[in-house]
Enzyme design. Sequence first.
Site, PDB file in Angstrom:
ATOM      1  CE  LYS A 213     -29.768 -18.807  10.365  1.00 43.15           C
ATOM      2  NZ  LYS A 213     -30.786 -17.746  10.530  1.00 43.15           N
TER       3      LYS A 213
ATOM      4  CE1 TYR B  27     -35.086 -20.525   7.263  1.00 42.38           C
ATOM      5  CE2 TYR B  27     -33.406 -20.563   5.551  1.00 42.38           C
ATOM      6  CZ  TYR B  27     -33.767 -20.421   6.882  1.00 42.38           C
ATOM      7  OH  TYR B  27     -32.798 -20.189   7.835  1.00 42.38           O
TER       8      TYR B  27
ATOM      9  CG  HIS C 263     -32.269 -23.277  10.947  1.00 38.84           C
ATOM     10  ND1 HIS C 263     -33.510 -22.695  10.792  1.00 38.84           N
ATOM     11  CD2 HIS C 263     -32.493 -24.613  11.031  1.00 38.84           C
ATOM     12  CE1 HIS C 263     -34.430 -23.650  10.749  1.00 38.84           C
ATOM     13  NE2 HIS C 263     -33.836 -24.824  10.908  1.00 38.84           N
TER      14      HIS C 263
ATOM     15  CD  GLU D 225     -36.103 -27.101   9.683  1.00 42.49           C
ATOM     16  OE1 GLU D 225     -36.715 -26.044   9.492  1.00 42.49           O
ATOM     17  OE2 GLU D 225     -35.377 -27.279  10.676  1.00 42.49           O
TER      18      GLU D 225
HETATM   19  P1  ADP Z   1     -36.036 -18.486  13.112  1.00 42.32           P
HETATM   20  O1  ADP Z   1     -34.687 -18.673  12.469  1.00 42.32           O
HETATM   21  O2  ADP Z   1     -35.938 -17.810  14.437  1.00 42.32           O
HETATM   22  O3  ADP Z   1     -36.871 -19.735  13.132  1.00 42.32           O
HETATM   23  P2  ADP Z   1     -37.725 -17.622  10.895  1.00 42.32           P
HETATM   24  O4  ADP Z   1     -37.925 -19.048  10.550  1.00 42.32           O
HETATM   25  O5  ADP Z   1     -38.939 -16.785  11.090  1.00 42.32           O
HETATM   26  O6  ADP Z   1     -36.818 -17.424  12.196  1.00 42.32           O
HETATM   27  O7  ADP Z   1     -36.834 -16.918   9.763  1.00 42.32           O
HETATM   28  C1  ADP Z   1     -35.714 -17.573   9.235  1.00 42.32           C
HETATM   29  C2  ADP Z   1     -34.532 -16.643   9.159  1.00 42.32           C
HETATM   30  O8  ADP Z   1     -34.781 -15.615   8.218  1.00 42.32           O
HETATM   31  C3  ADP Z   1     -34.191 -15.897  10.450  1.00 42.32           C
HETATM   32  O9  ADP Z   1     -33.397 -16.666  11.340  1.00 42.32           O
HETATM   33  C4  ADP Z   1     -33.463 -14.679   9.936  1.00 42.32           C
HETATM   34  O10 ADP Z   1     -32.097 -14.954   9.631  1.00 42.32           O
HETATM   35  C5  ADP Z   1     -34.187 -14.395   8.625  1.00 42.32           C
HETATM   36  N1  ADP Z   1     -35.278 -13.421   8.728  1.00 42.32           N
HETATM   37  C6  ADP Z   1     -36.505 -13.617   9.277  1.00 42.32           C
HETATM   38  N2  ADP Z   1     -37.297 -12.519   9.120  1.00 42.32           N
HETATM   39  C7  ADP Z   1     -36.555 -11.613   8.458  1.00 42.32           C
HETATM   40  C8  ADP Z   1     -36.799 -10.272   7.982  1.00 42.32           C
HETATM   41  N3  ADP Z   1     -37.985  -9.670   8.150  1.00 42.32           N
HETATM   42  N4  ADP Z   1     -35.799  -9.631   7.358  1.00 42.32           N
HETATM   43  C9  ADP Z   1     -34.620 -10.232   7.145  1.00 42.32           C
HETATM   44  N5  ADP Z   1     -34.328 -11.481   7.550  1.00 42.32           N
HETATM   45  C10 ADP Z   1     -35.276 -12.179   8.200  1.00 42.32           C
HETATM   46 MG    MG Z   2     -37.772 -20.830  11.620  1.00 41.15          MG
END
Ligand code: ADP
Ligand code: MG
Length: 201
Positions: free
Chosen positions: A14, A54, A159, A170
Site C-alpha cells: 500500500k 473490495y 493487502h 483478485e
Molecule cells: P485485511 O486487509 O486484513 O484483509 P479487511 O479485508 O477486513 O482486512 O479490510 C481491508 C482494509 O480496510 C484493511 O487492510 C484496512 O486497511 C482497512 N480497514 C478495515 N477495517 C477498517 C476500519 N474499521 N476502519 C478503517 N479502515 C479499515
Molecule cells: Mg481482506
Amino acid sequence: MKHPSKERTLVIIKPDGIQRGLVGEIMQRYERLGLKLAGMKLMVPTPEQIEGHYLLDPNWKKNVGEKAISSYEKKGEKPPSSDPIKVGDMVVARLKKYMTAGPVICMVWEGAHAVELVRKVTGGTEPRSSNVGTIRGDFVVDSYQMADMDDRAIRNLIHASGAVGEAEQEIPHWFSKGELVNYRAVHEDILYSKELEGILE
Ligand code: ADP
Ligand code: MG
C-alpha cells in the site's frame, strides 16, 4: 485437483509501505518462505479499481463491519455504529482515499499454501493487535480507534488475499494473463520434488 505448490495469492504494498521504504523488507519476507514471484507492477490505482477490488466478494462489506465492531466490543469500547453494513460503507470510502494516495506495488506470489502463508506472515488487519513477528505487527502502529477518530483507513502497509477464492477473483482484477509468468525456480526442486535426487555426487 491442482497441485498445492501452484497456488497463487495477490499482495499489494500500500502507499504507506512504499513511503516507508519497506518494499525490500516486505518482499524478502515472502521470498524467504520459498514463494515465487509470478507478476509485479508499480501503479497508482483509481478509486474505481479500489472499490471494484473490495466489492468482489459480496460479503466483504458486512464482514469488515462485523470485525471492527467485535474489536471494539472486546475492549469494552463503543463502536462508531452497530450496523456492520454502515461501517463497511465507511471503510470503502476511506480505502478509496488511502489506496489512491500514491503508488502501490501489486504482486502475485506462487507456492504451496501461498494464500495462507502470506496471511500468516503479514499479520492481522489492525497493527495494534497483530502478532509480534508479523510484518504488520513489527513495522507499523495503527488502530481502529485512531482510524475512526481521524476518519481514515487503517494504515497497515499491505493487502494480502484472505482466502483461495478471494485470490482467484483478485488476481485477474489487477493482472491480465500476459502479465503473469509461468516459470521454474531452481529452489522448487528442494521444496517440492518427490525424491531428493542429484544432491550427492
Ligand atoms: P485485511 O486487509 O486484513 O484483509 P479487511 O479485508 O477486513 O482486512 O479490510 C481491508 C482494509 O480496510 C484493511 O487492510 C484496512 O486497511 C482497512 N480497514 C478495515 N477495517 C477498517 C476500519 N474499521 N476502519 C478503517 N479502515 C479499515
Ligand atoms: Mg481482506
